[in-house]
Motif scaffolding. Sequence first.
Motif, short mmCIF file in Angstrom:
data_model
loop_
_atom_site.label_atom_id
_atom_site.label_comp_id
_atom_site.label_asym_id
_atom_site.label_seq_id
_atom_site.Cartn_x
_atom_site.Cartn_y
_atom_site.Cartn_z
N THR A 163 0.81 -1.22 -0.12
CA THR A 163 0.03 -0.21 0.15
C THR A 163 0.77 1.19 0.00
OG1 THR A 163 -1.78 -1.22 1.35
CG2 THR A 163 -1.78 1.29 1.45
N PHE A 185 -10.03 5.15 0.13
CA PHE A 185 -9.49 4.77 -1.04
C PHE A 185 -7.95 4.10 -0.49
CE2 PHE A 185 -12.34 8.01 -2.74
CZ PHE A 185 -13.04 7.39 -3.68
N ARG A 186 -7.83 3.02 -1.14
CA ARG A 186 -6.24 2.37 -1.01
C ARG A 186 -5.58 2.54 -2.24
NH1 ARG A 186 -3.84 -2.92 -0.58
NH2 ARG A 186 -5.59 -3.91 -1.13
N TYR A 236 0.52 -4.33 -7.47
CA TYR A 236 0.66 -5.75 -7.17
C TYR A 236 2.14 -5.95 -7.42
CZ TYR A 236 -4.24 -6.92 -7.03
OH TYR A 236 -5.89 -6.90 -6.90
N HIS A 264 -3.17 0.60 -8.31
CA HIS A 264 -4.27 0.17 -8.20
C HIS A 264 -5.09 0.87 -7.12
CE1 HIS A 264 -3.89 -3.59 -11.00
NE2 HIS A 264 -2.66 -3.31 -10.46
N ILE A 265 -6.31 1.15 -7.17
CA ILE A 265 -7.09 1.75 -6.18
C ILE A 265 -8.47 1.23 -5.88
CG2 ILE A 265 -8.04 4.13 -5.52
CD1 ILE A 265 -6.67 5.45 -7.80
N ASP A 266 -8.50 0.77 -4.59
CA ASP A 266 -9.84 -0.06 -4.23
C ASP A 266 -10.62 0.86 -3.20
OD1 ASP A 266 -8.78 -2.15 -5.74
OD2 ASP A 266 -8.51 -3.23 -3.84
N ARG A 267 -11.75 0.56 -3.13
CA ARG A 267 -12.54 1.01 -1.92
C ARG A 267 -13.71 0.18 -2.03
NH1 ARG A 267 -16.26 5.50 -3.58
NH2 ARG A 267 -17.69 3.57 -4.21
N GLU A 313 -15.57 -3.12 -2.71
CA GLU A 313 -15.43 -4.29 -3.74
C GLU A 313 -14.97 -3.56 -5.29
OE1 GLU A 313 -15.75 -7.47 -3.52
OE2 GLU A 313 -15.83 -6.97 -1.27
N THR A 372 -12.90 -1.44 -7.85
CA THR A 372 -11.14 -1.25 -8.05
C THR A 372 -11.10 -0.59 -9.35
OG1 THR A 372 -9.40 -2.43 -8.22
CG2 THR A 372 -11.19 -3.43 -9.15
N LYS A 429 -7.61 0.45 -12.14
CA LYS A 429 -6.23 0.44 -12.33
C LYS A 429 -6.01 1.78 -12.91
CE LYS A 429 -2.76 -2.39 -14.84
NZ LYS A 429 -2.53 -3.58 -15.70
N SER A 478 -11.66 -0.55 -15.13
CA SER A 478 -12.36 -0.04 -13.81
C SER A 478 -13.57 -1.04 -13.49
CB SER A 478 -12.68 1.48 -13.81
OG SER A 478 -13.48 1.67 -12.88
#
Length: 77
Positions: free
Chosen positions: A3, A10-11, A15, A26-29, A31, A33, A35, A46
């Motif tokens: 991370t 947002f994270r 990878y 990559h950004i997740d919140r 479920e 996501t 790139k 997305s």
Amino acid sequence: MPTVLRIGAFRFYFYSHEPNEPPHVHIDRGEATIKVWLEPVGVAKSRGFRAHEINEMLAMVEANHALLLEAWHEYFG
């Protein structure tokens, strides 16, 4: 999967098995996501985000571009 940054929910992360691709994050919140390419900044793919959220994340990437790109090069060499 290091991370690099957190902004609100947002994270931002990489990878570790993708060193041969152009710099990206990559950004997740939850479920959802996305790139995002870093040079130039743009959406690679997305899933689960709405258009206005994507624009918000692209603005976050632009605002933190130097940090994200430096983290990419430090991690992948």
